[in-house]
Structure formats: C-alpha cells, structure tokens
Enzyme design. Sequence first.
Site, mmCIF file in Angstrom:
data_model
loop_
_atom_site.group_PDB
_atom_site.id
_atom_site.type_symbol
_atom_site.label_atom_id
_atom_site.label_comp_id
_atom_site.label_asym_id
_atom_site.label_seq_id
_atom_site.Cartn_x
_atom_site.Cartn_y
_atom_site.Cartn_z
ATOM 1 N N GLY A 36 0.826 -1.202 0.000
ATOM 2 C CA GLY A 36 0.000 0.000 0.000
ATOM 3 C C GLY A 36 0.858 1.248 0.000
ATOM 4 N N ASN A 91 -0.073 -13.277 10.861
ATOM 5 C CA ASN A 91 -0.586 -11.935 10.541
ATOM 6 C C ASN A 91 -2.094 -11.935 10.349
ATOM 7 O OD1 ASN A 91 -0.097 -9.077 9.604
ATOM 8 N ND2 ASN A 91 -1.113 -9.915 7.803
ATOM 9 N N SER A 116 -13.298 -13.197 1.388
ATOM 10 C CA SER A 116 -13.020 -13.484 -0.021
ATOM 11 C C SER A 116 -13.803 -14.693 -0.501
ATOM 12 C CB SER A 116 -11.519 -13.767 -0.197
ATOM 13 O OG SER A 116 -11.265 -14.278 -1.492
ATOM 14 N N TYR A 140 -3.973 -19.077 2.141
ATOM 15 C CA TYR A 140 -4.584 -17.728 2.157
ATOM 16 C C TYR A 140 -6.095 -17.847 2.372
ATOM 17 C CZ TYR A 140 -7.167 -13.865 0.235
ATOM 18 O OH TYR A 140 -8.101 -12.883 0.062
ATOM 19 N N LYS A 144 -8.731 -16.713 5.580
ATOM 20 C CA LYS A 144 -9.951 -15.890 5.458
ATOM 21 C C LYS A 144 -11.129 -16.613 6.102
ATOM 22 C CE LYS A 144 -8.697 -12.099 3.342
ATOM 23 N NZ LYS A 144 -8.944 -10.731 3.864
ATOM 24 N N ARG A 281 -3.143 -23.089 -14.466
ATOM 25 C CA ARG A 281 -2.464 -22.814 -13.190
ATOM 26 C C ARG A 281 -3.041 -23.777 -12.149
ATOM 27 N NH1 ARG A 281 -3.154 -16.768 -10.903
ATOM 28 N NH2 ARG A 281 -5.317 -17.487 -10.839
ATOM 29 N N GLY A 283 -4.827 -25.463 -9.326
ATOM 30 C CA GLY A 283 -5.869 -25.039 -8.392
ATOM 31 C C GLY A 283 -6.917 -24.117 -8.984
HETATM 32 C C1 WQD Z 1 -8.391 -14.692 -12.684
HETATM 33 C C2 WQD Z 1 -8.457 -15.555 -13.945
HETATM 34 C C3 WQD Z 1 -6.790 -17.266 -13.987
HETATM 35 C C4 WQD Z 1 -3.409 -14.475 -14.246
HETATM 36 C C5 WQD Z 1 -7.530 -14.697 -6.784
HETATM 37 C C6 WQD Z 1 -7.651 -15.129 -5.357
HETATM 38 C C7 WQD Z 1 -8.867 -14.513 -4.738
HETATM 39 C C8 WQD Z 1 -8.840 -13.020 -4.927
HETATM 40 C C9 WQD Z 1 -8.666 -12.665 -6.390
HETATM 41 C C10 WQD Z 1 -7.986 -12.049 -2.905
HETATM 42 C C11 WQD Z 1 -8.264 -17.040 -13.665
HETATM 43 C C12 WQD Z 1 -6.572 -16.259 -15.118
HETATM 44 C C13 WQD Z 1 -4.678 -15.029 -14.144
HETATM 45 C C14 WQD Z 1 -2.666 -14.654 -15.431
HETATM 46 C C15 WQD Z 1 -4.489 -15.902 -16.373
HETATM 47 N N1 WQD Z 1 -7.791 -12.445 -4.180
HETATM 48 N N2 WQD Z 1 -5.197 -15.718 -15.197
HETATM 49 N N3 WQD Z 1 -3.243 -15.362 -16.463
HETATM 50 O O1 WQD Z 1 -7.371 -16.692 -9.113
HETATM 51 O O2 WQD Z 1 -9.734 -15.860 -9.665
HETATM 52 O O3 WQD Z 1 -8.634 -15.149 -7.534
HETATM 53 O O4 WQD Z 1 -7.472 -13.296 -6.848
HETATM 54 O O5 WQD Z 1 -8.989 -12.108 -2.265
HETATM 55 O O6 WQD Z 1 -8.836 -14.816 -3.377
HETATM 56 O O7 WQD Z 1 -7.836 -16.532 -5.346
HETATM 57 O O8 WQD Z 1 -7.812 -14.247 -9.671
HETATM 58 O O9 WQD Z 1 -6.743 -12.662 -11.210
HETATM 59 O O10 WQD Z 1 -5.375 -14.619 -10.341
HETATM 60 O O11 WQD Z 1 -7.190 -15.028 -12.005
HETATM 61 O O12 WQD Z 1 -4.959 -16.557 -17.327
HETATM 62 O O13 WQD Z 1 -1.506 -14.189 -15.585
HETATM 63 O O14 WQD Z 1 -7.419 -15.179 -14.817
HETATM 64 O O15 WQD Z 1 -6.548 -18.591 -14.448
HETATM 65 O O16 WQD Z 1 -9.075 -17.775 -14.575
HETATM 66 P P1 WQD Z 1 -8.400 -15.599 -9.058
HETATM 67 P P2 WQD Z 1 -6.691 -14.086 -10.792
#
Ligand code: WQD
Length: 321
Positions: A36, A91, A116, A140, A144, A281, A283
Amino acid sequence: MAVLVTGGAGYIGSHTVRRLREAGVDTVVLDTLERGSREALLGAPLVVGSIADEALVTEVCREHDVTAVVHFAAHKSVGDSMVDPGPYWTNNVQGTVHLIEGMLAAGVRNIVFSSSAAVYGSPEQVPITEGAPIRPENVYAETKAMMERVIDWYGTTSGLRWASLRYFNAAGASTDSVIGEDWSSTTNLVPLVMRAALTDVGPVDVFGTDFDTPDGSGVRDYIHVEDLAEAHLAALRYLEADGENLTVNLGTGNGTSVLEILAMTAEIHGAEVPHRISGRRLGDPATVYADSTLAGRTLGWTATRGLREIISSAYAWYRQG
Ligand code: WQD
C-alpha cells in the site's frame, strides 16, 4: 466519531477510505505500509503500526473516538501462502484476534470484515450462494475462512457485531484515475493484462483454454473496486442500524472469461494485447461467479459498474505511468 480502517493504504482499502470520507465519515487508517501507499490515502489520518499491537489499537480507538472498524489488513497472495504459510497464520488469523481484543478493550463492537470468495474453493455449482460449502484450497483462503470464524465466535462470546464481505474478483481503478492498484507485485489477471498492453514486459499468459467454458478460458466475477467501496459504506450503515450479523457475497452475478478481458482491453487500447496460451495454473477452477442477491436484500447494495468501466478505469489508471 471515526471509523478505523486497518490496511486502509492498500488497493481496496484506499478506495473505501476515499468513499467513506466523501460520505462525511471520519476515518483513521492503521497500516504498516509494508504494502500500500501513504499517497493513496489522499491525506486521510494514518497511524503506521500493526493490528497485532493490541495496546496501539485500543489507544487509536480511544483517541479518535472510533465507533466501528473496517478490517482489510491481511497478506493476500495465494501463491506465497503455500510457500511461506507462517506469516499468513500469524498476521491474518492471530493478528485479527489481537485487533478484536484491542477494539473491545476500547468498547468498539462493530466490525466490517474483508473476506473473499476464495473461501468457497472450487464451487460445486454456480452462481455461488453464501450457503455453499466452505472448502478453502490454499492457506490464504483458509486464513480468510478462519478469520470469519474467529469474528463469529467473538460475536457469541463478546457481543461483537459483524458483517463479513466475500469479494469476488476486485478490479479496476477510481473513475477519475486518482488511485488504483499497484501492478508491481500482483498475480491478478487485469493488472497483468494492462501491463502487457502498456509496457514491453512481454505477453500475458492465458492459463488454459481447455476449460468447460464458452471460449475455453477461465471465467470469474470481476467487480469494480468502487462498487466494493460502496458496499463497505452500506455495511457500516447496516451495523449502525442494528442489523443482524451477516455474511454476504460481493459480486456482479456475471461471469467473464480471460479471453473476453483481453478482447475488451484490445478494443479500448486500439491494438491486440500481447498474450500466449499456457497450461492451466494449479488449483484454478473453470468458473466462479456470485449470487449476490443477499447483499441486495440486506445492504440494499448491488454492483452498478460493468466490465467496460472496470477495464477502462484500469487502463486509464495504468496508462498514466
Ligand atoms: C483470474 C483468472 C486465472 C493471471 C484470486 C484469489 C482470490 C482473490 C482474487 C484475494 C483465472 C486467469 C490469471 C494470469 C491468467 N484475491 N489468469 N493469467 O485466481 O480468480 O482469484 O485473486 O482475495 O482470493 O484466489 O484471480 O486474477 O489470479 O485469475 O490466465 O496471468 O485469470 O486462471 O481464470 P483468481 P486471478
């Protein structure tokens, strides 16, 4: 009277602080500034410190006549949480216990918690309702879910009054491009797409196009950060009006694919966004989007900004350089 905002110098925190102040709500931010930025606070009062310092929390609550807390402060990297989980337990979870002990010692009983959609893990069905199984798939997300439980138990044992807000995919920047997300250490899609479009960092990876979705790429519920800020103001007002303890999803109810994000960005950018199709990716579920009707019914809140506002606000923010 004031609202204490922990982690208020962060992405969603700073947009929420700005919205609260615009609504005439005095705020005081408690932030370590590990992430931040002070600049993002636009002059809002800041105490540099940790939520784990109970005495400091109590002192700040008393000095600023705090009546409620909005709790953003947490580590939030899914990947980091699986490599180095210790700081996530201490934390995020232990820190929340210290925060609550500190605020209760000052007689502060209302808390709005930044949770989340990650607590759901890979959903069995979409849209996801608040009654869906809680099945975190990484440390993570587990923290939450545990923070939600800690807050709930403090409601039972100590009369804490709470609203836990489960965000789906926060994205975008302030409509006037004054504040936005720092793309330097993110792993989230939208800032990485903007970086690929606006810099020569190279192509953004599309993590899989072999999902069971309309165009094969991953589908998520992207919600504008200013809509999220609005929801926190609504949740504070809900608690002030003696609303029951509440857990709500904050999403648009619409799913958008990775390739659709790329296409919208290319349209606004006026050129293709460098990208390459990569493997999935670990998961990543195929499709995640919210049923957010409960937030509408209880908080009187719905998202008002669509994908175009999300992409155009993010693009305008990052194009400033
Ligand atoms: C979004 C989509 C990826 C990066 C995570 C956390 C969640 C929240 C938001 C905190 C997916 C795809 C991503 C890239 C890609 N965070 N992608 N190339 O995984 O839905 O959620 O962030 O609260 O808790 O789990 O978000 O933005 O990483 O991915 O293709 O370089 O974009 O596979 O489909 P996600 P993300």
